[in-house]
Enzyme design. Structure first.
Site, PDB file in Angstrom:
ATOM      1  N   HIS A 126     -69.160  11.038 -19.544  1.00 54.82           N
ATOM      2  CA  HIS A 126     -69.404  12.019 -20.633  1.00 54.82           C
ATOM      3  C   HIS A 126     -68.604  13.353 -20.229  1.00 54.82           C
ATOM      4  O   HIS A 126     -68.487  13.782 -18.859  1.00 54.82           O
ATOM      5  CB  HIS A 126     -70.831  12.244 -20.623  1.00 54.82           C
ATOM      6  CG  HIS A 126     -71.373  13.467 -21.874  1.00 54.82           C
ATOM      7  ND1 HIS A 126     -71.049  14.837 -21.877  1.00 54.82           N
ATOM      8  CD2 HIS A 126     -71.698  13.048 -22.982  1.00 54.82           C
ATOM      9  CE1 HIS A 126     -71.326  15.157 -23.089  1.00 54.82           C
ATOM     10  NE2 HIS A 126     -71.891  14.272 -23.946  1.00 54.82           N
ATOM     11  N   ASP A 208     -75.234  11.583 -13.423  1.00 55.26           N
ATOM     12  CA  ASP A 208     -75.549  11.806 -14.756  1.00 55.26           C
ATOM     13  C   ASP A 208     -76.568  10.993 -15.252  1.00 55.26           C
ATOM     14  O   ASP A 208     -76.300   9.640 -16.031  1.00 55.26           O
ATOM     15  CB  ASP A 208     -74.396  12.010 -15.751  1.00 55.26           C
ATOM     16  CG  ASP A 208     -74.825  12.424 -17.180  1.00 55.26           C
ATOM     17  OD1 ASP A 208     -75.841  12.555 -17.564  1.00 55.26           O
ATOM     18  OD2 ASP A 208     -73.698  12.450 -17.880  1.00 55.26           O
ATOM     19  N   GLN A 211     -78.676   9.453 -20.095  1.00 55.50           N
ATOM     20  CA  GLN A 211     -79.035   8.410 -20.769  1.00 55.50           C
ATOM     21  C   GLN A 211     -80.056   7.424 -20.123  1.00 55.50           C
ATOM     22  O   GLN A 211     -80.578   6.357 -20.954  1.00 55.50           O
ATOM     23  CB  GLN A 211     -77.848   7.533 -21.106  1.00 55.50           C
ATOM     24  CG  GLN A 211     -76.822   8.398 -22.235  1.00 55.50           C
ATOM     25  CD  GLN A 211     -77.333   8.585 -23.532  1.00 55.50           C
ATOM     26  OE1 GLN A 211     -78.265   7.911 -23.936  1.00 55.50           O
ATOM     27  NE2 GLN A 211     -76.851   9.674 -24.184  1.00 55.50           N
ATOM     28  N   CYS A 374     -68.220  12.489 -26.840  1.00 59.26           N
ATOM     29  CA  CYS A 374     -67.821  13.169 -25.778  1.00 59.26           C
ATOM     30  C   CYS A 374     -67.429  12.275 -24.479  1.00 59.26           C
ATOM     31  O   CYS A 374     -67.637  12.624 -23.261  1.00 59.26           O
ATOM     32  CB  CYS A 374     -69.062  14.099 -25.447  1.00 59.26           C
ATOM     33  SG  CYS A 374     -69.471  15.276 -26.458  1.00 59.26           S
TER      34      CYS A 374
END
Length: 417
Positions: A126, A208, A211, A374
Site C-alpha cells: 500500500h 503493515d 488488512q 493505493c
C-alpha cells in the site's frame, strides 16, 4: 466456534431492514478492505465516554480526568493483549496505520538509515508502506529494493533470501495484501532479515497489519515484527485512531515524531526532556473516545472469534470465486486458492472499466471498490490501471454472494456488450 450471522447482522444498524434505514435497506456491503461497519456496542462505548466520562486524560488530578485516563490506558492494554505485545508501553496510539508507518519512517528511519543502505519493500505495498520509505531513501541516500511476486501473489522464498542482504537496513512488508488478499510469510522474512541484514547485526522489520489484524490472529512476538501498524476502522472500530506496536528498546531509542503537550517531562526556554513510553509519541490531546471505541471493537471481534472469522472469510471467498469463474470475460486477480485471499477478491471484466463496474453495481445497492487501491506499482506490474475489488467480512452472507454473482454476470449486457 460457528458464526450466527443473523445475530451478528443485528448488531449493525446499517443492515437494518426498517423504514428508518430505507435508503440502504438492501445494501450489500463488499468494501470491507477499505473500512468495515461499526456495531452498536462500539458506537455506544464512544457515546458513553462523551456522555459520562469526558475529561482530558493524563492531565487533570480530579476524579473525572483520572477516570478518562484509566479508560484510555485500559484501551491501550486491550490493544496490547490483542497483538500479544510484551508490554502496554509498546503500543502507541496514532490516527491510523498510515500515521503509524510514517512515525517509524520519520523517527527511526531518518535517525538510523545511512547512505548506501538498502530498504527492502514488496511490490504489493500500500502507498502508506512505500511512500515513507521513498522519502527516507531520498533524504538519506539509501536505495529501495523490491521483492517481486508472481501472478498468484506469492513472493518466492528466493526473492527475500537473495534480496535481503548485509546491506539491508530495513524491511517493509505488508502482512496481507489489500489487492491479492495473500498472506505474506512475514515470520520467515523477519527471521532472515534479523539474521542477515545490516552486516549481520539484523535489519529492522516493519509490518503493515492493516488488512491482517481484522481477519487473522496476530502475535507480534511470534511474527518477529519490530514494528506493526494497524487501524481501528478496518476491524469494526472508529475512524481516526490506529496503533503502532514497536519493540520497547527500539521505541526508547527513537526521537519523538511530534512535539507538544503531554509528550514532555520538563521544559525550559532552551530545551526539553521527554516523557517515557508510550506518551513520548502521543503529543497533544489524545483521541480518548476513539481509543475506547477501538477497545470495544476488539472485544467484539474477539467475542466472535478470529478463527471463526477466518473460516467464514475462506468459505465466502470460495463461493464467490466459484461463482465468478462461470462469468464470461471476468478475470480474478491473484491466487486460485480462495483460502489465500483473506476475503478479498479483485477482478476485471473485459471491455468494462472498473469504475463503471462499481457505478453499475451501486445502482443495484452493491458497494465495491474500484481503482488502483493505493497500490499503483502493483497495478503497473499487473498491467492494469485499475481493478474492481469485492472484500468480505463476517457479517456478509452466502445469499449476498449469490446476488452479487448474478448481478456481476449482467454487467456486460447492461453495458450493451
Amino acid at each position: 466456534m460457528s458464526l450466527n450471522l443473523s445475530n451478528c447482522r443485528n448488531d449493525f444498524r446499517i443492515f437494518d431492514q426498517s423504514a428508518e434505514n430505507a435508503a440502504y435497506r438492501d445494501l450489500i456491503y463488499f468494501d470491507n478492505a477499505a473500512t468495515t461497519q461499526r456495531p452498536e456496542c462500539v458506537i455506544s462505548a464512544m457515546a458513553d465516554f462523551y456522555r459520562f466520562s469526558n475529561a482530558n486524560p493524563l492531565r487533570g488530578l480530579y476524579s473525572l480526568s483520572i477516570k478518562a485516563t484509566d479508560m484510555y490506558e485500559s484501551a491501550r492494554h486491550t490493544v496490547a493483549s490483542f497483538l500479544h505485545a510484551a508490554e502496554d508501553s509498546e503500543i502507541i496510539f496514532t490516527r491510523n496505520a498510515s500515521e503509524s508507518l510514517n512515525l517509524v519512517a520519520y523517527s527511526w528511519g531518518m535517525s538510523n538509515v545511512q547512505a548506501g543502505d538498502e530498504i527492502v519493500v514488496s511490490c504489493m505495498e500500500h502507498h502508506s508502506n512505500l511512500l515513507p520509505w521513498q522519502m527516507v531513501a531520498r533524504a538519506k541516500g539509501a536505495s529501495l529494493v523490491f521483492l517481486e511476486c508472481g501472478d498468484d501473489g506469492v513472493i518466492p522464498a528466493a526473492e527475500w533470501q537473495q534480496k535481503i542482504t548485509t546491506k539491508t537496513r530495513l524491511v517493509a512488508i505488508t502482512h496481507v495484501s489489500n489487492v491479492f488478499g495473500i498472506t505474506n510469510p512475514v515470520k520467515e522474512i523477519a527471521e532472515h532479515a534479523h539474521k542477515v541484514g545490516y552486516g549481520g547485526k539484523g535489519a529492522v522489520v516493519v509490518v503493515d497489519g492493516a488488512q491482517s489484524a481484522p481477519h487473522l490472529k496476530v502475535d507480534v512476538q511470534d511474527l518477529a515484527a519490530d514494528f506493526f501498524a494497524l487501524s481501528a476502522h478496518k476491524l469494526c472500530g472508529p475512524m481516526g485512531i490506529g496503533a503502532l506496536y514497536g519493540k520497547k528498546a527500539l521505541l526508547e531509542a527513537m526521537p519523538p515524531f511530534l512535539s507538544g503537550g503531554e509528550m514532555i517531562e520538563y521544559v525550559t526556554r532552551e530545551s526539553a526532556s521527554y516523557a517515557p513510553l508510550p506518551h513520548k509519541f502521543e503529543a497533544g490531546t489524545v483521541n480518548a473516545a476513539g481509543a475506547v471505541g477501538f477497545a470495544a471493537a476488539i472485544r467484539y471481534i474477539e467475542g466472535i472469534g478470529l478463527d471463526a472469522i477466518e473460516a467464514n472469510d475462506n468459505r465466502l471467498a470460495g463461493l464467490l470465486m466459484e461463482g465468478l469463474s462461470a462469468v464470461p470475460h471476468l478475470h480474478v486477480i491473484g491466487n486460485p486458492d480462495p483460502a489465500r485471499h483473506c476475503g478479498i477478491v479483485t477482478f476485471t471484466i473485459d471491455g468494462v472499466h472498473p469504475h463503471d463496474i462499481a457505478s453499475i453495481l451501486d445502482t443495484e445497492h452493491i458497494a465495491v471498490r474500484a481503482g488502483h487501491h493505493c497500490a499503483q506499482p502493483l497495478m503497473q506490474k499487473l498491467g492494469a490501471g485499475s481493478t474492481a475489488r469485492a472484500s468480505l467480512y463476517f457479517y456478509n452472507t452466502a445469499d449476498e454472494v449469490s446476488i452479487f454473482v448474478d448481478k456481476i454476470g449482467r454487467v456486460r449486457g447492461w453495458m450493451g456488450l
